[in-house]
Design a protein around this motif. Structure first.
Motif, PDB file in Angstrom:
ATOM      1  N   UNK A 221      67.034  70.830 -27.171  1.00 54.36           N
ATOM      2  CA  UNK A 221      66.037  71.594 -27.932  1.00 54.36           C
ATOM      3  C   UNK A 221      65.776  72.978 -27.355  1.00 54.36           C
ATOM      4  N   UNK A 222      66.161  73.199 -26.117  1.00 60.57           N
ATOM      5  CA  UNK A 222      65.951  74.509 -25.495  1.00 60.57           C
ATOM      6  C   UNK A 222      66.927  75.564 -26.007  1.00 60.57           C
ATOM      7  N   UNK A 223      68.005  75.099 -26.641  1.00 60.51           N
ATOM      8  CA  UNK A 223      69.046  76.013 -27.095  1.00 60.51           C
ATOM      9  C   UNK A 223      68.981  76.211 -28.605  1.00 60.51           C
ATOM     10  N   UNK A 224      69.210  77.462 -29.023  1.00 58.44           N
ATOM     11  CA  UNK A 224      69.334  77.817 -30.438  1.00 58.44           C
ATOM     12  C   UNK A 224      70.730  78.392 -30.622  1.00 58.44           C
ATOM     13  N   UNK A 242      80.095  80.550 -27.187  1.00 57.53           N
ATOM     14  CA  UNK A 242      78.941  80.325 -28.052  1.00 57.53           C
ATOM     15  C   UNK A 242      78.338  81.645 -28.507  1.00 57.53           C
ATOM     16  N   UNK A 243      77.722  81.616 -29.667  1.00 54.84           N
ATOM     17  CA  UNK A 243      76.731  82.608 -30.066  1.00 54.84           C
ATOM     18  C   UNK A 243      75.399  81.882 -30.082  1.00 54.84           C
ATOM     19  N   UNK A 244      74.411  82.425 -29.415  1.00 56.48           N
ATOM     20  CA  UNK A 244      73.115  81.761 -29.320  1.00 56.48           C
ATOM     21  C   UNK A 244      72.003  82.798 -29.352  1.00 56.48           C
ATOM     22  N   UNK A 245      70.800  82.322 -29.649  1.00 55.60           N
ATOM     23  CA  UNK A 245      69.625  83.178 -29.605  1.00 55.60           C
ATOM     24  C   UNK A 245      68.780  82.777 -28.406  1.00 55.60           C
TER      25      UNK A 245
END
Length: 279
Positions: A221-224, A242-245
């Motif tokens: 849940x900590x990762x977007x 990865x692409x992440x926010x």
């Protein structure tokens, strides 16, 4: 082919923005300290192409199943029917690594489902079948993979098969950041690479097969995460892109040649913790 040209232009513009971007556009600019990553090559970039963290970014390394992102892009660029059924044959066997597959000979799925399985679960037979059924066959498909790489400015990248089984599939962290940026423009790729679970029915009169995503961070849940792909062969070590926010900012992450099954995920968490602590 219009899609390919548009993407080539957009990636070229992104590269130009990378050069011209001013310091201070990101909260992650000039962070102190070091995340102490275990991966041999690593690169983190913000959405403008500014380097947040880099380690041996131009070293040419095998990339294993990260290759499948290019496979999906080339298939989608061709405009082939995503609903067309593709049947697994003996030609789709892995004779290089001798890996197994639950897609037995005669398994039939749509091209869309093959893309989904290739990306989310890194299904080698699905990726190979996508290349085999490309117009002109496998040789033409691999030629288009390399042509696409050149169009994206991936000067140190070469592709040898659609599944990433051959060690001759090589690239650099810098080149893969370009590929990840380009792949983000394909909705099916972002959907497939971030789907955590999928049921398919490849055999008539039989039950479903359930596939899961190879990136365990998607359940954290900590990762977007907006796009991801893992990879592994002995020569490549463990790889992850990865692409992440993070903290409201879009970032691209490339991790190559980690040893230990969980190391890329550990490095990702170390990067995120370092960025949040220092921003």
């Amino acid at each position: 082919m219009r899609i390919a040209k548009t993407l080539a232009v957009s990636v070229a513009m992104w590269a130009l923005a990378s050069t011209a971007a001013h310091a201070g556009t990101s909260k992650f600019t000039d962070l102190p300290g070091n995340p102490e990553l275990k991966s041999a090559s690593a690169l983190v970039m913000d959405d403008e192409g500014n380097v947040i963290y880099g380690k041996d970014v131009n070293a040419v390394r095998p990339i294993a199943s990260i290759t499948k992102l290019m496979t999906a892009m080339v298939v989608l660029d061709a405009g082939l029917s995503l609903d067309e059924k593709i049947t697994i044959t003996k030609a789709d066997r892995d004779l290089i690594r001798l890996t197994g597959s639950r897609l037995q000979y005669g398994a039939s799925l749509s091209r869309r489902e093959m893309i989904l399985l290739a990306l989310m679960s890194s299904e080698n037979r699905a990726a190979t079948a996508l290349g085999r059924t490309y117009p002109g066959g496998m040789e033409n498909f691999i030629a288009h993979m390399n042509r696409k790489a050149r169009a994206l400015g991936m000067q140190n990248t070469r592709f040898a098969d659609p599944a990433g089984l051959k060690a001759e599939n090589v690239s650099t962290a810098a080149d893969l950041a370009r590929m990840v940026k380009a792949a983000e423009a394909y909705p099916l790729i972002t959907e497939a690479s971030t789907t955590t679970r999928m049921d398919v029915y490849p055999f008539k009169g039989r039950g479903h097969l359930t596939y899961g995503n190879t990136n365990r961070l998607l359940k954290n849940a900590s990762w977007d995460i907006e796009l991801s792909k893992t990879g592994y062969i002995n020569e490549a070590g463990r790889c992850l892109v990865m692409n992440a926010t993070i903290e409201g900012e879009d970032v691209s992450i490339v991790l190559l040649n980690s040893f230990g099954k969980l190391t890329p995920f550990g490095d990702s968490n170390r990067l995120r913790k370092w960025m949040l602590a220092s921003s």
